[in-house]
Design an enzyme around this catalytic site. Structure first.
Site, PDB file in Angstrom:
ATOM      1  N   HIS A 182      -1.632   3.523  -8.498  1.00 33.99           N
ATOM      2  CA  HIS A 182      -1.907   2.616  -9.622  1.00 33.99           C
ATOM      3  C   HIS A 182      -1.574   3.318 -10.920  1.00 33.99           C
ATOM      4  CE1 HIS A 182      -5.588   4.818  -8.559  1.00 33.99           C
ATOM      5  NE2 HIS A 182      -5.846   4.856  -9.851  1.00 33.99           N
ATOM      6  N   HIS A 237       0.836  -1.204   0.000  1.00 40.37           N
ATOM      7  CA  HIS A 237       0.000   0.000   0.000  1.00 40.37           C
ATOM      8  C   HIS A 237       0.870   1.253   0.000  1.00 40.37           C
ATOM      9  CE1 HIS A 237      -3.564   2.493   0.639  1.00 40.37           C
ATOM     10  NE2 HIS A 237      -2.743   3.245   1.370  1.00 40.37           N
ATOM     11  N   THR A 293      -9.076   8.798  -7.597  1.00 37.57           N
ATOM     12  CA  THR A 293     -10.245   8.394  -6.800  1.00 37.57           C
ATOM     13  C   THR A 293      -9.908   7.259  -5.836  1.00 37.57           C
ATOM     14  OG1 THR A 293     -11.009   6.901  -8.544  1.00 37.57           O
ATOM     15  CG2 THR A 293     -11.898   9.129  -8.555  1.00 37.57           C
TER      16      THR A 293
END
Ligand code: 5GP
Ligand code: ZN
Length: 113
Positions: A99, A46, A94
């Site tokens: 990513h 993460h 969002t």
């Protein structure tokens, strides 16, 4: 991160249409594709956004960059493609897990909206 949707996808807790996976990264089809081919490449670790990439992530980020061409080839993107990262509010990010969008199989436009 427990409430992160992409961490859950990486852990297999939420299903995804996978294209490539190894111990460090995952690539899966975007739920709402913006091109005939639209996949997302994520690190399993993460990292919230480009703003949060640390020196210790150097190898992981470089690893992702070396994998893009392999994933593009696997998806038949032999006429080119676009790799996109949206960061923060102005970048219209969002999902707060870093990513890279890999888009292809259509002619892109420039500048992006
Ligand atoms: P962002 O706007 O943060 O750069 O992009 C997030 C992307 O994730 C969007 O293109 C959106 O369609 C995709 N997305 C959001 N939730 C999911 C999900 O649960 N599964 C998949 N496959 N894609 C998702
Ligand atoms: Zn996450």
């Amino acid at each position: 991160m427990s409430d992160c949707i992409f961490c859950k996808i990486a852990a297999g807790e939420i299903p995804s249409n996978k294209v490539y996976e190894d111990d460090k990264i995952l690539c899966f089809h975007d739920l709402d594709p913006k091109a005939p081919v639209h996949v997302l490449i994520i690190p399993k670790k993460h990292i919230a956004s480009m703003d949060d990439v640390a020196a210790e992530d150097l190898e992981l980020m470089g690893y992702i960059m070396t994998k893009v061409k392999d994933i593009a080839a696997e998806l038949g993107l032999d006429n080119g493609y676009r790799l996109v990262n949206n960061c923060g509010e102005d970048g219209l990010q969002t999902v707060k897990h870093i990513h890279f969008h890999l888009l292809g199989k259509r002619k892109m436009t420039w500048p992006p909206g």
